[in-house]
Scaffold this motif. Structure first.
Motif, PDB file in Angstrom:
ATOM      1  N   ALA A 100       0.834  -1.208   0.000  1.00 31.29           N
ATOM      2  CA  ALA A 100       0.000   0.000   0.000  1.00 31.29           C
ATOM      3  C   ALA A 100       0.867   1.255   0.000  1.00 31.29           C
ATOM      4  O   ALA A 100       0.562   2.239  -0.685  1.00 31.29           O
ATOM      5  CB  ALA A 100      -0.930  -0.011   1.208  1.00 31.29           C
ATOM      6  N   LEU A 101       1.963   1.214   0.768  1.00 26.70           N
ATOM      7  CA  LEU A 101       2.857   2.365   0.839  1.00 26.70           C
ATOM      8  C   LEU A 101       3.533   2.616  -0.504  1.00 26.70           C
ATOM      9  O   LEU A 101       3.614   3.764  -0.976  1.00 26.70           O
ATOM     10  CB  LEU A 101       3.912   2.140   1.913  1.00 26.70           C
ATOM     11  CG  LEU A 101       4.893   3.296   2.074  1.00 26.70           C
ATOM     12  CD1 LEU A 101       4.385   4.289   3.114  1.00 26.70           C
ATOM     13  CD2 LEU A 101       6.271   2.796   2.460  1.00 26.70           C
ATOM     14  N   LEU A 102       4.032   1.561  -1.132  1.00 22.70           N
ATOM     15  CA  LEU A 102       4.679   1.707  -2.430  1.00 22.70           C
ATOM     16  C   LEU A 102       3.686   2.199  -3.480  1.00 22.70           C
ATOM     17  O   LEU A 102       4.027   3.028  -4.336  1.00 22.70           O
ATOM     18  CB  LEU A 102       5.297   0.374  -2.866  1.00 22.70           C
ATOM     19  CG  LEU A 102       6.549  -0.055  -2.104  1.00 22.70           C
ATOM     20  CD1 LEU A 102       6.886  -1.505  -2.406  1.00 22.70           C
ATOM     21  CD2 LEU A 102       7.737   0.838  -2.461  1.00 22.70           C
ATOM     22  N   THR A 103       2.462   1.696  -3.406  1.00 25.64           N
ATOM     23  CA  THR A 103       1.428   2.151  -4.335  1.00 25.64           C
ATOM     24  C   THR A 103       1.174   3.645  -4.151  1.00 25.64           C
ATOM     25  O   THR A 103       1.064   4.399  -5.130  1.00 25.64           O
ATOM     26  CB  THR A 103       0.123   1.365  -4.118  1.00 25.64           C
ATOM     27  OG1 THR A 103       0.381  -0.038  -4.262  1.00 25.64           O
ATOM     28  CG2 THR A 103      -0.948   1.783  -5.117  1.00 25.64           C
ATOM     29  N   LYS A 104       1.097   4.071  -2.904  1.00 20.94           N
ATOM     30  CA  LYS A 104       0.892   5.489  -2.618  1.00 20.94           C
ATOM     31  C   LYS A 104       2.070   6.312  -3.122  1.00 20.94           C
ATOM     32  O   LYS A 104       1.883   7.424  -3.657  1.00 20.94           O
ATOM     33  CB  LYS A 104       0.704   5.710  -1.116  1.00 20.94           C
ATOM     34  CG  LYS A 104       0.381   7.149  -0.742  1.00 20.94           C
ATOM     35  CD  LYS A 104       0.142   7.297   0.762  1.00 20.94           C
ATOM     36  CE  LYS A 104      -0.168   8.753   1.125  1.00 20.94           C
ATOM     37  NZ  LYS A 104      -0.369   8.903   2.594  1.00 20.94           N
ATOM     38  N   ALA A 105       3.286   5.794  -2.970  1.00 18.79           N
ATOM     39  CA  ALA A 105       4.474   6.517  -3.430  1.00 18.79           C
ATOM     40  C   ALA A 105       4.436   6.728  -4.941  1.00 18.79           C
ATOM     41  O   ALA A 105       4.771   7.813  -5.438  1.00 18.79           O
ATOM     42  CB  ALA A 105       5.737   5.756  -3.034  1.00 18.79           C
ATOM     43  N   VAL A 106       4.043   5.708  -5.678  1.00 22.59           N
ATOM     44  CA  VAL A 106       3.951   5.839  -7.137  1.00 22.59           C
ATOM     45  C   VAL A 106       2.842   6.822  -7.505  1.00 22.59           C
ATOM     46  O   VAL A 106       2.983   7.628  -8.426  1.00 22.59           O
ATOM     47  CB  VAL A 106       3.727   4.466  -7.797  1.00 22.59           C
ATOM     48  CG1 VAL A 106       3.624   4.606  -9.317  1.00 22.59           C
ATOM     49  CG2 VAL A 106       4.858   3.509  -7.448  1.00 22.59           C
ATOM     50  N   GLN A 107       1.727   6.769  -6.771  1.00 16.75           N
ATOM     51  CA  GLN A 107       0.628   7.706  -6.999  1.00 16.75           C
ATOM     52  C   GLN A 107       1.077   9.143  -6.742  1.00 16.75           C
ATOM     53  O   GLN A 107       0.813  10.043  -7.554  1.00 16.75           O
ATOM     54  CB  GLN A 107      -0.546   7.358  -6.090  1.00 16.75           C
ATOM     55  CG  GLN A 107      -1.727   8.325  -6.179  1.00 16.75           C
ATOM     56  CD  GLN A 107      -2.560   8.118  -7.422  1.00 16.75           C
ATOM     57  OE1 GLN A 107      -3.201   7.087  -7.560  1.00 16.75           O
ATOM     58  NE2 GLN A 107      -2.551   9.100  -8.320  1.00 16.75           N
ATOM     59  N   VAL A 108       1.742   9.366  -5.625  1.00 22.30           N
ATOM     60  CA  VAL A 108       2.222  10.706  -5.279  1.00 22.30           C
ATOM     61  C   VAL A 108       3.233  11.200  -6.306  1.00 22.30           C
ATOM     62  O   VAL A 108       3.211  12.371  -6.713  1.00 22.30           O
ATOM     63  CB  VAL A 108       2.831  10.706  -3.857  1.00 22.30           C
ATOM     64  CG1 VAL A 108       3.596  11.995  -3.590  1.00 22.30           C
ATOM     65  CG2 VAL A 108       1.745  10.510  -2.812  1.00 22.30           C
ATOM     66  N   ALA A 109       4.132  10.320  -6.743  1.00 22.53           N
ATOM     67  CA  ALA A 109       5.107  10.699  -7.764  1.00 22.53           C
ATOM     68  C   ALA A 109       4.399  11.108  -9.049  1.00 22.53           C
ATOM     69  O   ALA A 109       4.747  12.126  -9.671  1.00 22.53           O
ATOM     70  CB  ALA A 109       6.065   9.533  -8.028  1.00 22.53           C
ATOM     71  N   HIS A 110       3.407  10.335  -9.443  1.00 28.23           N
ATOM     72  CA  HIS A 110       2.662  10.654 -10.665  1.00 28.23           C
ATOM     73  C   HIS A 110       1.919  11.977 -10.528  1.00 28.23           C
ATOM     74  O   HIS A 110       1.926  12.803 -11.453  1.00 28.23           O
ATOM     75  CB  HIS A 110       1.681   9.526 -10.970  1.00 28.23           C
ATOM     76  CG  HIS A 110       0.807   9.791 -12.158  1.00 28.23           C
ATOM     77  ND1 HIS A 110       1.294   9.797 -13.444  1.00 28.23           N
ATOM     78  CD2 HIS A 110      -0.519  10.091 -12.248  1.00 28.23           C
ATOM     79  CE1 HIS A 110       0.311  10.071 -14.284  1.00 28.23           C
ATOM     80  NE2 HIS A 110      -0.803  10.252 -13.590  1.00 28.23           N
ATOM     81  N   ASP A 111       1.304  12.206  -9.374  1.00 26.97           N
ATOM     82  CA  ASP A 111       0.536  13.434  -9.158  1.00 26.97           C
ATOM     83  C   ASP A 111       1.420  14.673  -9.070  1.00 26.97           C
ATOM     84  O   ASP A 111       0.937  15.790  -9.250  1.00 26.97           O
ATOM     85  CB  ASP A 111      -0.303  13.310  -7.876  1.00 26.97           C
ATOM     86  CG  ASP A 111      -1.413  12.282  -7.995  1.00 26.97           C
ATOM     87  OD1 ASP A 111      -1.717  11.864  -9.130  1.00 26.97           O
ATOM     88  OD2 ASP A 111      -1.959  11.892  -6.946  1.00 26.97           O
ATOM     89  N   ASN A 112       2.699  14.474  -8.740  1.00 28.64           N
ATOM     90  CA  ASN A 112       3.631  15.593  -8.574  1.00 28.64           C
ATOM     91  C   ASN A 112       4.822  15.454  -9.518  1.00 28.64           C
ATOM     92  O   ASN A 112       5.967  15.734  -9.146  1.00 28.64           O
ATOM     93  CB  ASN A 112       4.108  15.659  -7.124  1.00 28.64           C
ATOM     94  CG  ASN A 112       2.981  15.927  -6.147  1.00 28.64           C
ATOM     95  OD1 ASN A 112       2.612  17.065  -5.906  1.00 28.64           O
ATOM     96  ND2 ASN A 112       2.422  14.859  -5.583  1.00 28.64           N
ATOM     97  N   GLN A 113       4.540  15.026 -10.732  1.00 30.18           N
ATOM     98  CA  GLN A 113       5.610  14.686 -11.679  1.00 30.18           C
ATOM     99  C   GLN A 113       6.568  15.846 -11.939  1.00 30.18           C
ATOM    100  O   GLN A 113       7.791  15.662 -11.912  1.00 30.18           O
ATOM    101  CB  GLN A 113       5.017  14.215 -13.009  1.00 30.18           C
ATOM    102  CG  GLN A 113       6.088  13.877 -14.050  1.00 30.18           C
ATOM    103  CD  GLN A 113       5.521  13.326 -15.341  1.00 30.18           C
ATOM    104  OE1 GLN A 113       4.511  12.637 -15.317  1.00 30.18           O
ATOM    105  NE2 GLN A 113       6.143  13.623 -16.457  1.00 30.18           N
ATOM    106  N   LYS A 114       6.052  17.037 -12.182  1.00 29.87           N
ATOM    107  CA  LYS A 114       6.935  18.158 -12.516  1.00 29.87           C
ATOM    108  C   LYS A 114       7.863  18.514 -11.359  1.00 29.87           C
ATOM    109  O   LYS A 114       9.058  18.732 -11.555  1.00 29.87           O
ATOM    110  CB  LYS A 114       6.101  19.366 -12.932  1.00 29.87           C
ATOM    111  CG  LYS A 114       5.420  19.208 -14.290  1.00 29.87           C
ATOM    112  CD  LYS A 114       4.729  20.477 -14.721  1.00 29.87           C
ATOM    113  CE  LYS A 114       4.113  20.314 -16.104  1.00 29.87           C
ATOM    114  NZ  LYS A 114       3.414  21.549 -16.555  1.00 29.87           N
ATOM    115  N   LEU A 115       7.321  18.578 -10.159  1.00 28.57           N
ATOM    116  CA  LEU A 115       8.136  18.913  -8.994  1.00 28.57           C
ATOM    117  C   LEU A 115       9.173  17.837  -8.725  1.00 28.57           C
ATOM    118  O   LEU A 115      10.356  18.138  -8.512  1.00 28.57           O
ATOM    119  CB  LEU A 115       7.250  19.096  -7.764  1.00 28.57           C
ATOM    120  CG  LEU A 115       7.982  19.322  -6.429  1.00 28.57           C
ATOM    121  CD1 LEU A 115       8.877  20.552  -6.503  1.00 28.57           C
ATOM    122  CD2 LEU A 115       6.991  19.428  -5.285  1.00 28.57           C
TER     123      LEU A 115
END
Length: 287
Positions: free
Chosen positions: A197-212
């Motif tokens: 779940a944590l890794l999934t959230k990390a990939v989600q957060v990375a995708h949502d904040n791609q430019k930063l």
């Protein structure tokens, strides 16, 4: 405090998907994640020896480590109309027993290549060395992976797209499974569910904040490519479909395993769904 090793490759998509954890944007209580960056075939070999708690792998390796590792649903890379490329010097004709450089024995591209080119003479190299080996004439051809597929020497040309090989073998409209993640079965189930779940959230957060996140990675010199190439590469291999495998991706992984079994590379025909962490355990336990 539990120490959990997370091993991934140094290519742009793996680093991008992991660094939301490294930068502290996503974390787990009482757990310290230690990341290790190694080329994909080294990771495959480490997984065969059960070295790391969570490890990036080639999907083609997984049937060989299924007893020790469960397959995760997240941080996956698939090709859809693209993938590794078999390249050679321009105007060179490849003979039946041509010498080729591949990025590793257990990679997905090696599995597909060996099926369609059974007479080729294979040497294995770090993926960063393959282009030069072809240019220097050390080998007749090589299979490029990762960001190397986006920009290679003008004296080279594509002999064959492995995406086309995949479609010929697959015979279905499915994406090409390239890289995934696996977690040690020795980790207690409730913890394994938490880590997925944590890794999934990390990939989600990375995708949502791609430019930063991309800007931070580039500023720190953690990426081998420039900003424009990084954006293109992430659109291919670290996109919304990397967050959690959908039904088409799961079917594609099953198809890859079936193709490998039918051609004698695996000792059993397996399906991905049967070898993943049973996330329903958490809701049953709490009901």
């Amino acid at each position: 405090m539990r120490n959990i090793t997370v091993a991934h490759s140094p290519d742009a998509d793996d680093i991008f998907m992991y660094y939301a954890i490294k930068f502290g944007w996503v974390s787990a209580p009482d757990t310290n994640f230690q990341n290790i960056a190694l080329d994909i075939e080294t990771l495959n070999q480490k997984a065969l020896n059960n070295i790391y708690d969570i490890c990036a792998i080639s999907f083609a390796l997984y049937p060989k480590i299924r007893d020790e590792y469960a397959l995760l649903r997240t941080a996956v890379s698939f090709g859809e109309g693209y993938g590794p490329k078999l390249i050679k010097q321009k105007n060179k004709t490849l003979k039946r027993h041509f010498k080729v450089a591949l990025s590793g024995e257990h990679t997905t591209n090696a599995l597909l290549f060996r099926i369609v080119y059974p007479d080729a003479k294979i040497v294995y190299k770090n993926f960063l060395e393959i282009e030069d080996a072809v240019i220097q004439g050390e080998v007749d051809a090589g299979v490029l992976i990762h960001e190397s597929i986006l920009d290679f020497d003008e004296n080279l040309e594509v002999e064959r797209e492995l995406w086309d090989v995949w479609r010929e073998l697959c015979k279905e409209d499915l994406p090409l499974p390239l890289g995934g993640m696996a977690i040690r079965r020795s980790i207690p189930l409730n913890q394994a569910i938490q880590y997925e779940a944590l890794l999934t959230k990390a990939v989600q957060v990375a995708h949502d904040n791609q430019k930063l996140l991309s800007k931070m990675l580039l500023q720190r010199g953690l990426i081998r490519v420039d900003a424009q190439t990084l954006e293109t590469y992430l659109s291919l291999y670290a996109n919304a479909k990397s967050i959690s495998m959908d039904e088409a991706q799961l079917s594609a992984v099953d198809k890859l395993f079936a193709i490998g079994y039918d051609h004698g590379f695996y000792d059993a025909k397996i399906t991905a769904r049967d070898l993943m962490i049973p996330t329903e355990y958490e809701s049953i336990r709490n009901s």
